[in-house]
Structures are given as C-alpha cells and as structure tokens.
Design an enzyme around this catalytic site. Structure first.
Site, short mmCIF file in Angstrom:
data_model
loop_
_atom_site.label_atom_id
_atom_site.label_comp_id
_atom_site.label_asym_id
_atom_site.label_seq_id
_atom_site.Cartn_x
_atom_site.Cartn_y
_atom_site.Cartn_z
N SER A 1 -18.39 -2.09 -3.42
CA SER A 1 -17.46 -2.65 -2.42
C SER A 1 -16.52 -1.62 -1.83
CB SER A 1 -16.66 -3.80 -3.03
OG SER A 1 -16.03 -3.40 -4.23
N GLU B 1 -0.67 -9.21 3.33
CA GLU B 1 -0.30 -8.83 1.98
C GLU B 1 -1.31 -7.79 1.52
OE1 GLU B 1 -2.43 -11.16 2.64
OE2 GLU B 1 -4.03 -10.59 1.26
N LYS C 1 -13.21 -4.32 3.25
CA LYS C 1 -12.10 -5.10 3.81
C LYS C 1 -11.99 -5.04 5.33
CE LYS C 1 -9.52 -6.24 -0.08
NZ LYS C 1 -9.79 -5.25 -1.16
C1 LIG Z 1 -9.87 -5.65 -2.49
C2 LIG Z 1 -11.07 -5.12 -3.13
C3 LIG Z 1 -11.86 -5.92 -3.98
C4 LIG Z 1 -11.48 -7.31 -4.39
O1 LIG Z 1 -11.38 -8.23 -3.36
P1 LIG Z 1 -12.50 -9.33 -3.07
O2 LIG Z 1 -11.86 -10.19 -2.06
O3 LIG Z 1 -12.76 -10.03 -4.36
O4 LIG Z 1 -13.69 -8.61 -2.57
C5 LIG Z 1 -13.03 -5.39 -4.48
N1 LIG Z 1 -13.40 -4.12 -4.20
C6 LIG Z 1 -12.66 -3.32 -3.42
C7 LIG Z 1 -13.12 -1.93 -3.16
C8 LIG Z 1 -11.48 -3.77 -2.86
O5 LIG Z 1 -10.76 -2.96 -2.07
#
Ligand SMILES: *Cc1c(COP(=O)(O)O)cnc(C)c1O
Length: 400
Positions: free
Chosen positions: A383, A116, A94
């Site tokens: 992610s 948000e 993020k």
């Molecule tokens: C917020 C988040 C997501 C989901 O958000 P996307 O916009 O779909 O990437 C996925 N993995 C993690 C670790 C997150 O913090």
C-alpha cells in the site's frame, strides 16, 4: 452469490447492520449534499474521464503488479505478486481518494479543504491535490503523530498546507478526526472534509471505496494477463480499510478468491496495546459510523497502539464489518515485531522498503506462503513505501 448479495450500501449508507450516518444535525445537510452530488458524479462520464486522466498522468497509474520472485523462491511455497501502490505519487494509495474528493470539492464549489491525518500520508496526499487545484488546505494531526512522522509534516508545509497540532486525549488519529469534525461543523458552507479512509458517516465509506477500486480492477486484469487465471489469495493491511477494500472489492464475486485483511496486533492482544478491532472489539458507534471498535465495558473508546501510525485507530470501516459477518473476508493480525520482521525481509530480499502499515500484510504472507503449493498465487497490496518510516525502523531493527 452475486444474486444473493444486496447492493451495498443502501441509500442511507448501511452495509447490513453496519455504517449509517451518526452525526450531529449540522453535519446532515453537507453529508446529504455530498451524497447527492456523488451519485451524479459517479455516473458522469466527464467526471470519470478527468479522474482517470489525472490518476494516469498526475499520479502514475496503472501501478505495476510485480512478481516477487526472489522472495517467493526463498519462502518455497506460493507465488507472491505485489501490487505496487508504493510507486504512486506521494508514496501510497491515499492519493487515489484525495484526488477523487478534490474533484468532488470543486463540483460542490467548496474552496477550503480540511483533513485529518495519522501517519501523515493522507495529509500529504490532501495537501498535494489542494496545491494542484488551488484549494486552501488545513490538516489536523495529533501531536504524537507529528513527532513520529516529522518528515511528512515538513512535506505538508512545503505544499502550502496548514498543519494544526491536536493535543487532546491520546493526541493521535482519533483526536485529529474529532477536531476536523468540529471545524467542519462550523464551516460547512465553504469547506469540504476530505476524510482519509473508508470510514465515517455515509457517503464516505462508499465514495472512498469507489475511488480506490482502481487498485483491484487493475490487479485483476494484470494477474489474468500474467497467470491466465485469478489469484488464490488477496492480502492487505487494514487500518480504516481503504487500501484493502480497494483491492478486494472487484474480486468479491469471484468465490474461488480468498481474502485476508491484516489488522495491527501491536504488542499482542492485550487491551490498549493493539489496534485489532476484530480481536476483542465490539459493535459500537464512533465518529459517524456503526462498526466494530475497541471499547471498554462502559463503552468508552480504548487506547490503541501500533508501530504504524496509519493502522492505529479504534474503529474499522463498516464494509469490513459487513464482509466479516458474511464470512466473505477473513481478518487476522500481525504484531509490531512481525511487521518489523516483514519490513526487514522485503527490504533485504527484494530491494523494496515497505511502509510499516504494508509490512503487516507482508508479515502475514511470510507466515502462510511457505505452506501453500507452488501453483498457488497470492497478491499482496504494497500500500505504500517506507521512506517515512526509515528513522523508526532503524531504531527498532538496527538500534541506530
Ligand atoms: C494510511 C495507510 C494505510 C491504512 O489505511 P487504510 O485506509 O486501511 O488503507 C495503509 N498503508 C499505508 C501505506 C497507509 O499510508
């Protein structure tokens, strides 16, 4: 294929029939201002240089592409590589977007930021860049999410941000977005809204995608260096869709690369018990964009559920709706139980505790990798890291 695919989105933010700008009149001016300034920024070498410098020296890019050798051997099929966004500053992908948008706010002369947040990762990333740039920061967060992600609320407080609890409706991400939009409508002169995913009105889906493309650009170079060829399969979890589009986008022209987005299947595909928009969802408009969403027969947005707060949202980013329609990306889901099993498997096999969101991608890989030939190569996007999910995972997995 490249010659046939129009460049998307078009000038009004449409990805085919999806996307657009479905907002009240008062928000058209700041969105058009943002879109115009972004068009200048994206071709401004000084903007790109500063963005890249901060991604490297503040956030820790490039992130490694790690060959999960033990896990791959255990599964007995394809070779699995993990793109290590979990190692990035603040613990998830993020920050790529939050940083890019903080630079945009500065270009626009806006000194107050709102955002948000669902799981709190975007709130933490936004609070972080606001501290870094001396911007005033207010984060809207559903009360339910504040309770289940208490440590991220504390981090935001320590970073000097104000966290406003939202108690309306289901008290999760959708209501937090509504409150942020309400605030923005009243404060557009002074305030930039750092939206947290590849969602909402134009130009957000395009701009957020561009700020995350670095994930796929790096992964492409790294896999070519490691394997001398492109991967067979890319896998990423899909909430709003920002980490997935960031990984996928630089590979879209490579026809031999398959891509799978994994949505939150919750407790199974039963109305109100999941957040898999492509399973039982329909075309509609929510919070600025036309896309696939979960709504009932009367068009009312349905309740959603996922063990991971970050995937618990009723709409999917419009570019994903477009890529699904084109047949370029496939979408599936993993249930809460499958994600928790993936969480456990990766923790115990590789010593990597994944975010519950990322665990949905891990779950899908553990389903398909054993049946693929050993010469196949998979890249899964890790992610984020699971520090924020430790309490929840202990409760579900260990009964603690
Ligand atoms: C917020 C988040 C997501 C989901 O958000 P996307 O916009 O779909 O990437 C996925 N993995 C993690 C670790 C997150 O913090």
């Amino acid at each position: 294929m490249s010659s046939q695919r129009p460049s998307v989105p078009d000038a009004t933010g449409h990805f085919g029939q999806f996307g657009g700008m479905f907002v009240p009149e008062t928000l058209m001016a700041p969105l058009l201002e943002l879109a115009e300034e972004y068009e200048r920024a994206r071709v401004d070498p000084e903007f790109q240089r500063e963005f890249e410098d901060l991604l490297a020296n503040y956030c820790g890019r490039p992130t490694p592409l790690y060959f999960a050798e033990r896990w791959s051997e255990k599964m007995g099929g394809a070779k699995v590589y993990l793109k290590r966004e979990d190692l990035l500053h603040t613990g998830a992908h993020k920050i790529n977007n939050a940083l890019g948008q903080a630079l945009m706010a500065r270009r626009l002369g806006k000194k107050r930021i709102i955002a948000e947040t669902g799981a709190g990762q975007h709130g933490v990333a936004t609070a972080t860049v606001c501290a870094r740039f001396g911007l005033d920061c207010t984060v809207y967060m559903g009360q339910v999410d504040m309770d289940r992600q208490a440590s991220n609320v504390k981090r935001m407080h320590l970073l000097g941000a104000k966290v406003v609890p939202v108690t309306a409706g289901q008290a999760t991400l959708k209501e937090a977005v509504s409150e942020a939009l309400r605030d923005w409508t009243a404060t557009v002169e002074t305030t930039h809204y750092i939206l947290g995913s590849a969602l909402g009105s134009h130009p957000f889906p395009m701009m957020v995608r561009d700020f995350h493309r670095v994930i796929g650009v790096e992964a492409r170079g790294q896999i070519l260096a490691a394997e001398g060829r492109l991967p067979n399969l890319l896998v990423a979890c899909v909430g709003g869709g920002s980490n997935a589009i960031g990984l996928f986008h630089p590979f879209l022209e490579d026809e031999e690369v398959r891509m799978v987005g994994v949505e939150a299947g919750g407790e199974g595909i039963v109305p109100e018990r999941h957040a898999a928009r492509f399973q039982g969802g329909k075309l509609g408009v929510l919070q600025g964009t036309k896309t696939w969403l979960l709504a009932n027969e009367d068009g009312q947005i349905e309740l959603t559920h996922s063990v991971s707060a970050g995937l618990d949202y009723a709409a999917i980013g419009p570019e994903h709706a477009y890529l699904k329609e084109l047949g370029r990306v496939e979408y599936t889901y993993a249930t809460d139980d499958e994600a928790l099993a993936g969480f456990k498997e990766l923790s115990e096999t590789e010593g990597l505790i994944p975010a519950l969101e990322s665990s949905h991608a891990i779950a899908y890989v553990s389903k398909v990798a054993p049946n693929l030939p050993a010469r196949d190569v998979i890249i899964a996007n890790l992610s984020g890291r699971g520090d924020k999910d430790v309490d929840q995972a202990c409760r579900f997995l260990l009964g603690e």
